[in-house]
Design a protein around this motif. Structure first.
Motif, PDB file in Angstrom:
ATOM      1  N   LEU A   1       0.834  -1.217   0.000  1.00  0.00           N
ATOM      2  CA  LEU A   1       0.000   0.000   0.000  1.00  0.00           C
ATOM      3  C   LEU A   1       0.866   1.264   0.000  1.00  0.00           C
ATOM      4  CD1 LEU A   1      -2.943  -1.056   2.347  1.00  0.00           C
ATOM      5  CD2 LEU A   1      -2.822  -1.118  -0.129  1.00  0.00           C
TER       6      LEU A   1
ATOM      7  N   TYR B   1      -8.093   0.473   4.390  1.00  0.00           N
ATOM      8  CA  TYR B   1      -8.103   0.028   2.995  1.00  0.00           C
ATOM      9  C   TYR B   1      -9.504  -0.334   2.482  1.00  0.00           C
ATOM     10  CZ  TYR B   1      -6.852  -2.673  -1.140  1.00  0.00           C
ATOM     11  OH  TYR B   1      -6.766  -3.159  -2.415  1.00  0.00           O
TER      12      TYR B   1
ATOM     13  N   ASN C   1      -3.792   3.059  -2.332  1.00  0.00           N
ATOM     14  CA  ASN C   1      -4.897   2.150  -2.650  1.00  0.00           C
ATOM     15  C   ASN C   1      -4.458   1.271  -3.823  1.00  0.00           C
ATOM     16  OD1 ASN C   1      -7.229   0.824  -3.460  1.00  0.00           O
ATOM     17  ND2 ASN C   1      -8.550   2.568  -3.006  1.00  0.00           N
TER      18      ASN C   1
ATOM     19  N   GLY D   1      -5.618  -3.788   6.111  1.00  0.00           N
ATOM     20  CA  GLY D   1      -5.148  -3.383   4.783  1.00  0.00           C
ATOM     21  C   GLY D   1      -5.246  -4.471   3.733  1.00  0.00           C
TER      22      GLY D   1
END
Lengths: 171, 278
Positions: free
Chosen positions: A96, B50, A103, B119
């Motif tokens: 990430l 996320y 994203n 995430g």
């Protein structure tokens, strides 16, 4: 066979009209998400490992490395499946941290005319290195005296140690 | 033998028995996740948020529930306790759709919120949602909900096999051996001996054995297409799910997916057919 399926669907619609609509909505939602590939839905769940895996010189994993002994801490001694969390969290951090606006799926969002342009996710991600020891202590692991590093393994031996590529989120 | 069959048949058609077993199994799985540091109060302050490209996560994010549930460790802990409490309540009081829906909603919120905070959109919990679906409706709609849950389960496993076939890993005899090498690279460093190390290393050294296991799993998953059209092979498909997840745990060290075996109830339950409205 087709006749039987059609007859079953007809019965389903006649006997359970409200639930039939619910079922159609669920299936259309799944199918649309599946077709435009915006995310891995449960329909594509086990698509992991479906591509050919090639042999590597080193298989990398991001782990806490003892700065004195230069050996990784044993996350597999943790209780239950906590080791999986200690595998996933640093891996996702690196992925990430290097993704567009933190994203990983932003390219797919942009393809359908959307896009994640928020700055907060990347700012928050900068705290990861200080947060991981907090989480580790919750599952019974002390990360004092360690540094998060990318460690290359092969045949049970360490063959390479590299820094985690995360500088992009601090720029 | 007949007595054993009669005993099983009695329970196979007992909906209350299955509800208690399914909710009990999910409760046990969540308690194991608690033990493993995988509840919201363990990750409430994680720096991840996320959402990926999944509309469910974006919709959830817009509700503001995150601020409410994860405002502190205590609020996250309260959520975890309520979730477990609701699941247990469904073990005690059966055939209460409202109670089952409440547990299902909390479970869904947990799944989405947990995935956001680590995430990564893991999929070890979606099987629980499929397994619980028939309990969300009143008895008269039960066969329909069961049919939908069975269909979703069969599709999930069938597509797993389909992708394996389509992406072509099965065309290479060394592919699964390389997957194992990658999966256990760090594990081997710390565990030079032991059953898992011994067996997986043997497979790595004999890639054809690994290929055979991979192709067997792919064919088993492809066979779920049968479950979409007929209930005749349901017991075999249920057995396939059990064996697949046991192997997934043993060979890949992915015991976190063992909870998915709760799905077998959808295939083993002997209830009224779709055409028999209750």
């Amino acid at each position: 066979m087709l006749k039987k399926i059609l007859s079953d669907v007809r019965l389903y619609r006649q006997n359970y009209p409200r639930f039939f609509i619910f079922s159609v909505v669920v299936l259309v939602l799944y199918a649309s998400q599946f077709l435009i590939k915006t995310e891995i839905t449960p329909l594509g769940y086990f698509s992991l490992y479906s591509n050919r895996a090639l042999p590597q010189k080193a298989y990398y994993q991001i782990m806490p490395l003892d700065t004195q002994t230069h050996t990784p801490r044993n996350i597999y001694q943790l209780k239950g499946t906590a080791f999986l969390m200690m595998e996933i969290l640093p891996t996702r951090y690196e992925i990430l941290a290097n993704a567009d606006h933190c994203n990983q799926m932003n390219h797919r969002l942009r393809r359908i005319g959307l896009g994640d342009d928020n700055m907060v996710d990347c700012q928050q991600l900068q705290n990861f290195r200080s947060w991981l020891p907090v989480y580790a202590s919750r599952v019974g692991m002390d990360l004092k005296g360690t540094q998060l590093m990318q460690i290359g393994f092969n045949e049970g031996k360490i063959v390479e140690i590299k820094h985690v590529k995360d500088s992009v989120i601090f720029q | 033998m007949l007595k054993i069959q009669l005993f099983f048949n009695k329970y196979r058609s007992d909906m209350s028995f299955w509800q208690r077993l399914v909710f009990g199994a999910i409760t046990a799985a969540l308690l194991y996740f608690w033990y493993s540091g995988m509840m919201l109060h363990h990750v409430w302050d994680a720096p991840f948020n996320y959402k990926g490209a999944d509309m469910t996560y974006w919709l959830y994010s817009s509700t503001g529930l995150t601020k409410l549930i994860l405002s502190s460790e205590t609020s996250a802990l309260v959520f975890s306790v309520i979730l477990i409490g609701l699941l247990l309540a469904n073990v005690i009081w059966v055939q209460k759709p409202v109670l089952a829906i409440a547990a299902g909603v909390f479970l869904l919120v947990y799944q989405i919120q947990f995935n956001m905070k680590i995430g990564y959109h893991t999929h070890h919990l979606f099987g629980f949602q499929f397994a619980l679906l028939p309990f969300y409706v009143r008895l008269n709609a039960f066969p329909a909900a069961l049919a939908l849950a069975r269909l979703l389960t069969c599709l999930a496993y069938f597509f797993a096999g389909f992708f394996k076939l389509y992406h072509g890993a099965w065309l290479y005899t060394d592919s699964y051996a390389n997957v194992l090498e990658n999966q256990h690279a760090a594990w081997y460093y710390f565990n030079q001996d032991g059953l898992r190390t011994g067996v997986t290393e043997y497979i790595i050294q004999h890639p054809f054995l690994g290929w055979s296991l991979f192709v067997s799993a792919m064919l088993m998953q492809l066979s779920f297409v049968l479950g979409i059209f007929t209930r005749r092979f349901n017991v075999w498909l249920a057995l396939g799910i059990l064996i697949f997840h046991l192997m997934d745990w043993f060979l890949m060290n992915l015991g976190v997916f063992m909870g998915m075996t709760v799905l077998v109830w959808l295939l083993l339950y002997q209830g009224p057919k779709l055409s028999e409205k209750r």
